[in-house]
Design an enzyme around this catalytic site. Structure first.
Site, PDB file in Angstrom:
ATOM      1  N   GLU A   1       0.843  -1.207   0.000  1.00 48.29           N
ATOM      2  CA  GLU A   1       0.000   0.000   0.000  1.00 48.29           C
ATOM      3  C   GLU A   1       0.873   1.249   0.000  1.00 48.29           C
ATOM      4  O   GLU A   1       1.749   1.397   0.857  1.00 48.29           O
ATOM      5  CB  GLU A   1      -0.900  -0.025   1.246  1.00 48.29           C
ATOM      6  CG  GLU A   1      -1.938   1.091   1.251  1.00 48.29           C
ATOM      7  CD  GLU A   1      -2.844   1.014   2.494  1.00 48.29           C
ATOM      8  OE1 GLU A   1      -3.248  -0.087   2.894  1.00 48.29           O
ATOM      9  OE2 GLU A   1      -3.122   2.085   3.058  1.00 48.29           O
TER      10      GLU A   1
ATOM     11  N   ASP B   1       4.665 -14.728  11.806  1.00 44.89           N
ATOM     12  CA  ASP B   1       3.314 -15.151  11.441  1.00 44.89           C
ATOM     13  C   ASP B   1       2.355 -13.991  11.720  1.00 44.89           C
ATOM     14  O   ASP B   1       1.909 -13.787  12.836  1.00 44.89           O
ATOM     15  CB  ASP B   1       2.972 -16.379  12.308  1.00 44.89           C
ATOM     16  CG  ASP B   1       1.582 -16.903  12.028  1.00 44.89           C
ATOM     17  OD1 ASP B   1       0.791 -16.198  11.372  1.00 44.89           O
ATOM     18  OD2 ASP B   1       1.290 -18.020  12.489  1.00 44.89           O
TER      19      ASP B   1
ATOM     20  N   HIS C   1      -1.271  11.327   0.147  1.00 45.52           N
ATOM     21  CA  HIS C   1      -1.097  10.360  -0.941  1.00 45.52           C
ATOM     22  C   HIS C   1      -0.692  11.091  -2.220  1.00 45.52           C
ATOM     23  O   HIS C   1       0.198  10.685  -2.930  1.00 45.52           O
ATOM     24  CB  HIS C   1      -2.425   9.638  -1.218  1.00 45.52           C
ATOM     25  CG  HIS C   1      -2.641   8.439  -0.354  1.00 45.52           C
ATOM     26  ND1 HIS C   1      -2.176   7.202  -0.696  1.00 45.52           N
ATOM     27  CD2 HIS C   1      -3.278   8.289   0.818  1.00 45.52           C
ATOM     28  CE1 HIS C   1      -2.525   6.344   0.243  1.00 45.52           C
ATOM     29  NE2 HIS C   1      -3.189   6.976   1.179  1.00 45.52           N
TER      30      HIS C   1
END
Ligand code: MEV
Length: 763
Positions: free
Chosen positions: A83, A284, A382
């Site tokens: 992302e 994990d 962004h």
């Protein structure tokens, strides 16, 4: 000690970043080499040993979170995440905290526990007492299953018994927790083995029946707490005071306290960072996620993992608490070479260190999100980041960089072409209005006496270009040369090497070519003195390689020189366009422009105006041109598309617009020399051309063969319906692609897309 602050790291290319890290001693020669060559990527063979039904490996971006100072030590934090903005955001938040003295972070002892489920107990309280009385026996049994862990200072350390009420059909549920210190291992396998080992003893002691034996992922014996104290002044932005930002972050935190929908997004943002580190370090992340959310809900209500408040001095105080049972040793770390490199970069010394780093990353990620959300919002951040990478792709210099980014953001049009235009403007260069003038076309430097028209390939955007969308085209190092060889009764073209086929109206056949000669002589005002023009083509005709436009340009130039006329390059191109109208009906103008100027161009026809700009490339890109052997008239395929468009304009326009997007992605790839990215958009463009009905079985076969032989992208070029295909590949692969096509019997040309063909044609 590694310095986690590397100013302007984001502006470097990947290769430059690797060099910077090597120079700073972060990467040793082996890791530098591995990252540079890609040899660290897990092989499919190795992957096949890790999991089942393997068909490949799946790559993700790995970046570095910068600026982390935790417990007085600097960390560069490898993060694997796709992302955009996550890594940039966490790095800028970490810088704020660093400037405020850094994070403090504390991990509890690395405990984990396994659960043994016991059913059918007759007397639960007596069973519980017997188990607790035999604690040492149980621990010894557990540790005998893993003596190595005891030798490393860990092992089973405690036994707890919980009565969980009546189960549906098996009486009271009794659960034994076997608490284990797994040191630097995550401990899942270890705990599971120990639970198996103690199960018979638990059955004997409880008089019940043991059912499940498995670790718990609610690892609340391995809690981590990180904290940051930030003076309000450090939070100030251009438009907000530090106190406003601090108060905004606190209010945003309260929202998550009071509203579970917000708390979920709030925690998701925290896990953006924690998961990214977990993946990079081979942990994990499903287990970590499960534990984090269970902990968030442990009060009976799902709550945020962080708390934000102000202290008496007006500082912003951020705290995070979550269970983080991670491992830094064991199979998962050895399984993937990328993980080993990530650890080398991170430099943590223990699982506790790693957990402390991860908690700080989570807190920084949350700080970044809340700061952005409570000030200008996430989207502008962004946009700014995107603008930065676009500015890099457009080649903005260090001096202009910030200005280019600002202007890009202000324009709202964050595209490479726009950035290039801004760079031109800043240089005080041409400021031609219009939307796509990357750089004005310079006159060619080819000796005009050579009377050459260049062949062309359309890299992206054929057909849609006829409807006013953008296309990118490049000259070939093949062209057509013409020469006036003497007076004649009427204007006459003699073409050597092409079979003329007027009956089939071949576009560059003798009849049409003669009409071109007449038109040219009329426009140049020399029709009263007919001449014989000899034409020497290197280009195949009717193959979508721009032969007709190249011929027109060559003939025009030959006449211009024979009659000693003064004609500008623009006029040559315009007249060639008229010739193209004669041949094609509705040409876009791209062929005559490339045929004249011999440059790689971004082209758009807007009304009667051509908007043409030069694409400056980072490096030449090798191309194989393959001929299907099927001649095709561009006029026919253009007509076919028009018929479809007239019937179904909405769907056709949607495809054209999609192609237009691909064109601009392709321009960015050319600008940066990214052959893989160029290949991808070529493949997509080919699919859309097929949807427009201009591919053919022969083209499909050729494209397929090129891709199978290692081309990174292949597509039809030009009109389609037959004609030519182009394929790109890395320089060390291109010969083998060409060779495969040759061996299969196709005629091929090996060429290069470069910014200009100056002096490479006809030599
Ligand atoms: C996006 O991946 C994460 C955020 O939505 C987190 C948040 O809202 O706090 C920005």
């Amino acid at each position: 000690m590694t310095d986690s602050r590397i100013p302007r790291f984001y502006q470097l290319s990947v290769a430059e970043r690797l060099r910077e890290l090597r120079d700073r001693g972060v990467l040793d020669d082996a890791d530098f080499e591995a990252l540079g060559t890609g040899s660290y990527i897990l092989t499919a063979m190795k992957a096949d040993q890790l999991t089942e039904n393997v068909v490949g490996v799946f790559a993700m971006p790995m970046g570095l979170g910068l600026n982390f100072a935790i417990n007085g030590r600097d960390y560069l934090v490898p993060m694997v995440v796709e992302e955009p903005s996550i890594i940039a955001a966490v790095s800028s938040a970490a810088l704020i905290v660093r400037n405020a003295g850094g994070f403090t972070s504390t991990a509890e002892a690395p405990l984990i526990f396994g659960q043994v489920q016991v059913l059918d107990i007759r007397d639960p309280d007596a069973a519980r007492s017997r188990i607790l009385d035999a604690k040492q026996r149980i621990l010894d049994r557990a540790n005998s299953a893993h003596p190595n862990m005891v030798a490393r200072g860990g092992g089973a350390i405690d036994v707890e018994v919980h009565l969980r009420g009546n189960s549906a059909s098996n009486g009271q549920l009794l659960v034994v927790h076997l608490v284990v210190d797994s040191r630097d291992a995550m401990g899942a396998n270890l705990v599971n083995t120990m639970c198996e080992a103690v199960a018979p003893l638990i059955e004997e002691l409880s008089g019940g029946r043991v059912f499940l034996r498995i670790l718990s992922n609610l690892t609340d014996r391995a809690m981590v707490r990180a904290r940051a104290v930030i003076p309000a002044a450090h939070l100030a932005t251009e438009h907000f005071s530090g106190a406003d930002v601090r108060d905004g972050i606190i209010v945003a935190g309260e929202f998550a306290e009071l509203d579970v929908y917000r708390a979920t997004t709030h925690n998701k943002g925290i896990m953006n960072g924690i998961d990214a580190v977990a993946i990079a370090t081979g942990n994990d992340w499903r287990a970590i996620e499960a534990a984090a959310h269970a902990h968030a809900a442990s009060s009976g209500k799902y709550r945020p993992l962080t708390r934000w408040s102000a202290d008496d001095d007006g500082n912003l105080v951020g705290e995070i608490e979550l269970p983080l049972k991670v491992g830094t040793v064991g199979g998962q770390v050895q399984s993937n070479p990328a993980i080993r490199i990530a650890y080398n970069i991170l430099g943590t010394r223990s699982a506790a260190d790693l957990a402390e780093v991860m908690a700080a990353v989570g807190l920084a990620q949350n700080l970044a999100a809340l700061k952005a959300l409570s000030t200008e919002g996430i989207q502008p951040g962004h946009m700014r980041l995107h603008a930065r990478s676009v500015a890099v792709a457009a080649g903005a210099s260090d001096d202009d960089f910030d200005e280019v980014v600002e202007r890009l953001v202000a324009s709202g049009d964050i595209k490479v072409w726009k950035a290039q235009k801004i760079i031109e403007d800043l240089k005080g260069g041409a400021t031609v209005t219009g939307t796509i003038d990357i750089a004005p076309l310079a006159a060619t430097t080819v000796d005009p006496a050579r009377n050459i028209g260049y062949g062309k390939i359309i890299l992206l955007g054929e057909h849609s270009v006829v409807y006013g969308y953008r296309a990118v085209a490049a000259p070939l190092n093949l062209g057509i040369r013409a020469e006036v060889t003497g007076p004649a009764d009427h204007n006459e073209l003699v073409i050597s090497g092409w079979d003329s086929d007027p009956a089939a109206h071949n576009p560059a056949g003798a009849e049409l070519a003669a009409r071109v000669a007449v038109l040219v002589s009329e426009r140049l005002g020399v029709a009263s003195t007919p001449v014989r023009v000899e034409v020497f083509p290197e280009l195949p005709r009717a193959s979508g390689l721009g032969a007709s436009a190249a011929l027109a340009v060559a003939v025009i130039r030959a006449m211009v020189h024979a009659f000693n006329l003064s004609v500008s390059e623009d006029e040559v191109s315009r007249l060639a366009f008229e010739c193209e109208q004669l041949v094609h009906g509705t040409p876009s103008g791209v062929d005559n422009t490339v045929a004249t100027f011999g440059r790689t161009i971004l082209f758009q026809r807007v009304g009667d105006e051509n908007r043409t700009s030069e694409v400056r490339m980072a490096r030449p890109i090798p191309v194989v041109v393959g001929l299907t052997g099927v001649r095709s008239l561009t006029a026919d395929t253009v007509g076919r598309v028009r018929a479809g468009w007239e019937k179904n304009p909405q769907h056709y326009e949607a495809i054209f617009s999609e192609i237009d997007d691909l064109v601009m992605t392709g321009v960015a790839a050319l600008t940066t020399g990214d052959i893989r990215a160029l290949g991808e958009v070529m493949n997509l463009n080919h699919g859309l051309l097929n949807a427009l009905g201009v591919s053919s079985p022969e083209l499909e076969a050729l494209v397929d063969l090129a891709r199978r032989s290692g081309a990174l992208g292949a597509k039809l070029t030009g009109g389609g319906g037959g004609g030519a295909m182009i394929a790109v590949a890395e320089p060390d692969r291109i010969h083998s692609v060409a060779n495969t096509l040759d061996v299969a019997g196709y005629q091929t040309y090996l060429t290069e897309i470069r910014s200009t063909t100056d002096d490479t044609v006809g030599t």
